[in-house]
Design a protein around this motif. Sequence first.
Motif, PDB file in Angstrom:
ATOM      1  N   PHE A  19     -15.111   5.745   1.551  1.00 38.22           N
ATOM      2  CA  PHE A  19     -13.891   4.683   2.076  1.00 38.22           C
ATOM      3  C   PHE A  19     -12.636   5.471   1.691  1.00 38.22           C
ATOM      4  CE2 PHE A  19     -17.367   1.751   1.933  1.00 38.22           C
ATOM      5  CZ  PHE A  19     -17.269   0.982   2.846  1.00 38.22           C
ATOM      6  N   THR A  20     -11.574   4.750   2.046  1.00 40.25           N
ATOM      7  CA  THR A  20     -10.154   5.238   1.834  1.00 40.25           C
ATOM      8  C   THR A  20      -9.555   4.100   1.082  1.00 40.25           C
ATOM      9  OG1 THR A  20      -9.256   4.102   3.696  1.00 40.25           O
ATOM     10  CG2 THR A  20     -10.187   6.412   4.001  1.00 40.25           C
ATOM     11  N   THR A  21      -8.383   4.391   0.427  1.00 38.63           N
ATOM     12  CA  THR A  21      -7.347   3.262  -0.098  1.00 38.63           C
ATOM     13  C   THR A  21      -6.840   2.203   0.800  1.00 38.63           C
ATOM     14  OG1 THR A  21      -5.825   4.968  -0.431  1.00 38.63           O
ATOM     15  CG2 THR A  21      -7.110   4.601  -2.560  1.00 38.63           C
ATOM     16  N   THR A  30     -12.048   0.917  -3.183  1.00 43.32           N
ATOM     17  CA  THR A  30     -12.996  -0.045  -3.170  1.00 43.32           C
ATOM     18  C   THR A  30     -14.107  -0.055  -4.375  1.00 43.32           C
ATOM     19  OG1 THR A  30     -14.439   1.233  -1.719  1.00 43.32           O
ATOM     20  CG2 THR A  30     -12.736  -0.002  -0.630  1.00 43.32           C
ATOM     21  N   ASP A  79     -15.619  11.940  -3.852  1.00 46.55           N
ATOM     22  CA  ASP A  79     -14.836  10.497  -3.476  1.00 46.55           C
ATOM     23  C   ASP A  79     -14.583  10.050  -5.111  1.00 46.55           C
ATOM     24  OD1 ASP A  79     -14.450  10.833  -1.012  1.00 46.55           O
ATOM     25  OD2 ASP A  79     -16.254   9.829  -0.407  1.00 46.55           O
ATOM     26  N   ARG A 137      -8.261  14.462  -2.875  1.00 45.72           N
ATOM     27  CA  ARG A 137      -9.066  13.809  -1.965  1.00 45.72           C
ATOM     28  C   ARG A 137     -10.273  14.379  -1.783  1.00 45.72           C
ATOM     29  NH1 ARG A 137      -5.316  11.409   1.657  1.00 45.72           N
ATOM     30  NH2 ARG A 137      -3.259  12.422   1.464  1.00 45.72           N
ATOM     31  N   GLY A 138     -11.247  13.348  -1.686  1.00 46.17           N
ATOM     32  CA  GLY A 138     -12.646  13.562  -1.669  1.00 46.17           C
ATOM     33  C   GLY A 138     -13.187  14.607  -0.748  1.00 46.17           C
ATOM     34  N   SER A 183       0.755   5.634  -0.530  1.00 48.64           N
ATOM     35  CA  SER A 183      -0.229   6.606  -0.636  1.00 48.64           C
ATOM     36  C   SER A 183       0.250   7.597  -1.725  1.00 48.64           C
ATOM     37  CB  SER A 183       0.032   7.752   0.828  1.00 48.64           C
ATOM     38  OG  SER A 183       1.528   8.125   0.636  1.00 48.64           O
ATOM     39  N   GLY A 184      -0.856   8.174  -2.117  1.00 53.40           N
ATOM     40  CA  GLY A 184      -0.467   8.929  -3.326  1.00 53.40           C
ATOM     41  C   GLY A 184       0.726   9.665  -3.144  1.00 53.40           C
ATOM     42  N   ASN A 225     -16.300   2.162  -3.825  1.00 56.41           N
ATOM     43  CA  ASN A 225     -17.499   3.046  -3.207  1.00 56.41           C
ATOM     44  C   ASN A 225     -17.032   4.377  -2.521  1.00 56.41           C
ATOM     45  OD1 ASN A 225     -19.348   0.830  -3.379  1.00 56.41           O
ATOM     46  ND2 ASN A 225     -17.459  -0.346  -2.268  1.00 56.41           N
ATOM     47  N   LYS A 266       0.758  -1.369   0.219  1.00 50.89           N
ATOM     48  CA  LYS A 266       0.245   0.014   0.119  1.00 50.89           C
ATOM     49  C   LYS A 266       0.810   1.187   0.047  1.00 50.89           C
ATOM     50  CE  LYS A 266      -2.874   3.092   0.074  1.00 50.89           C
ATOM     51  NZ  LYS A 266      -3.068   4.159   1.322  1.00 50.89           N
ATOM     52  N   GLY A 325     -11.526  11.225  -6.401  1.00 51.84           N
ATOM     53  CA  GLY A 325     -10.571  10.884  -5.808  1.00 51.84           C
ATOM     54  C   GLY A 325     -10.140   9.137  -6.273  1.00 51.84           C
ATOM     55  N   MET A 326     -11.182   8.639  -6.557  1.00 53.90           N
ATOM     56  CA  MET A 326     -10.826   6.837  -7.065  1.00 53.90           C
ATOM     57  C   MET A 326     -10.392   7.184  -8.483  1.00 53.90           C
ATOM     58  SD  MET A 326     -14.364   4.950  -5.642  1.00 53.90           S
ATOM     59  CE  MET A 326     -15.475   6.235  -5.165  1.00 53.90           C
ATOM     60  N   GLY A 367      -2.844   5.027  -3.263  1.00 51.67           N
ATOM     61  CA  GLY A 367      -3.828   6.335  -3.073  1.00 51.67           C
ATOM     62  C   GLY A 367      -3.845   7.296  -3.995  1.00 51.67           C
ATOM     63  N   GLY A 368      -4.605   8.293  -3.517  1.00 49.73           N
ATOM     64  CA  GLY A 368      -4.607   9.432  -4.672  1.00 49.73           C
ATOM     65  C   GLY A 368      -4.458  10.904  -4.111  1.00 49.73           C
ATOM     66  N   GLY A 369      -3.866  10.905  -3.001  1.00 46.88           N
ATOM     67  CA  GLY A 369      -3.761  11.995  -2.252  1.00 46.88           C
ATOM     68  C   GLY A 369      -2.756  13.083  -2.810  1.00 46.88           C
TER      69      GLY A 369
HETATM   70  N1  UDP Z   1     -11.744   6.842  -2.203  1.00 46.84           N
HETATM   71  C1  UDP Z   1     -13.083   6.604  -2.320  1.00 46.84           C
HETATM   72  N2  UDP Z   1     -13.128   5.259  -2.032  1.00 46.84           N
HETATM   73  C2  UDP Z   1     -12.257   4.181  -1.973  1.00 46.84           C
HETATM   74  C3  UDP Z   1     -10.838   4.832  -2.161  1.00 46.84           C
HETATM   75  C4  UDP Z   1     -10.813   5.974  -2.297  1.00 46.84           C
HETATM   76  O1  UDP Z   1     -14.053   7.184  -2.172  1.00 46.84           O
HETATM   77  O2  UDP Z   1     -12.525   3.024  -1.677  1.00 46.84           O
HETATM   78  C5  UDP Z   1     -11.433   8.414  -2.677  1.00 46.84           C
HETATM   79  C6  UDP Z   1     -11.513   9.190  -1.407  1.00 46.84           C
HETATM   80  O3  UDP Z   1     -12.017  10.548  -1.970  1.00 46.84           O
HETATM   81  C7  UDP Z   1     -10.049   9.435  -1.085  1.00 46.84           C
HETATM   82  C8  UDP Z   1      -9.349   9.444  -2.520  1.00 46.84           C
HETATM   83  O4  UDP Z   1     -10.079   8.485  -3.157  1.00 46.84           O
HETATM   84  O5  UDP Z   1      -9.703  10.735  -0.580  1.00 46.84           O
HETATM   85  C9  UDP Z   1      -7.825   9.090  -2.603  1.00 46.84           C
HETATM   86  O6  UDP Z   1      -7.657   8.133  -1.661  1.00 46.84           O
HETATM   87  P1  UDP Z   1      -6.963   8.303  -0.432  1.00 46.84           P
HETATM   88  O7  UDP Z   1      -7.157   9.296   0.505  1.00 46.84           O
HETATM   89  O8  UDP Z   1      -7.273   6.690   0.544  1.00 46.84           O
HETATM   90  O9  UDP Z   1      -5.367   8.273  -0.848  1.00 46.84           O
HETATM   91  P2  UDP Z   1      -3.870   8.346  -0.156  1.00 46.84           P
HETATM   92  O10 UDP Z   1      -4.040   9.162   1.290  1.00 46.84           O
HETATM   93  O11 UDP Z   1      -3.603   6.872   0.200  1.00 46.84           O
HETATM   94  O12 UDP Z   1      -3.156   9.047  -0.869  1.00 46.84           O
END
Ligand code: UDP
Length: 241
Positions: A141-143, A136, A75, A60-61, A15-16, A138, A13, A78-79, A54-56
């Motif tokens: 949720f988060t990555t 996911t 979100d 970010r949603g 993070s972005g 959906n 895993k 973000g996905m 991830g996509g941060g």
């Molecule tokens: N996201 C979502 N559902 C998921 C995974 C991610 O809606 O199952 C969206 C959510 O808006 C999130 C964004 O994708 O803020 C980026 O993912 P995340 O914040 O987990 O990324 P990371 O912090 O790991 O870079």
Amino acid sequence: MPPQPLYKRVLLKLSGEALMGKREYGLDNDTVRAIAVDIGDVVAMGVQVSVVIGGGNLFRGVSGAAAGMERAQADYIGMLATVMNALAMQAALERTGLASRVQSAIPMESVCEPYIRRRAIRHMEKGRVVIFGAGTGNPFFTTDTAAALRAAEMNCDAMLKGTQVDGVYSADPKKHPNAERFESLSYHEVLSRDLQVMDASAVSLSRENRIPIVVFSIHDRGALAAVLRGEGRCTIISEQG
Ligand code: UDP
């Protein structure tokens, strides 16, 4: 004979932000390339590797929602950002000579495969790196949770969480130089002490499925392979701690 890796099948895993390098935003090609080389080292050890990014670094949603957008809509953006990162990682893996497939939880048939559990397992068995995009699938949720979910679905032996530092600390070591670093922790300790390593639903899901979470620094080149040789600096989160 080189030593057997600690785990045979893992989910990595990232993070972005791990892909940003020194940039404030987006992707840094050299950083993505360096991580791809690290992944190649563990594939060469015979480890089956899947990846959730991830996509941060892009979107970010919660930030979209804060700016007045409906949370679910934000979100989805973000996905989609996580799919962009997955494609960038695939390109980097290919440049290092590794076979890979991207599978998205939101079908995008002209861009990548849809998420199909048994197909993903088959890819890994053939030595291909599988990158799961769109979390996911959906909103809300988060990555991190997507990573725990896919690790369970793939029957992974461990989830490897690449972070900014070499393990879990009692507080952010960049802000609190005296923060305590842990060699090992139980899931319960992570949850009850509210240690900021992964969100609580990801930790709970890993606990239910008895998948250890190994936290290491994604910025130390070679750390990923070292962790799999049982030599790396990391914190292992498991039932017994
Ligand atoms: N996201 C979502 N559902 C998921 C995974 C991610 O809606 O199952 C969206 C959510 O808006 C999130 C964004 O994708 O803020 C980026 O993912 P995340 O914040 O987990 O990324 P990371 O912090 O790991 O870079």
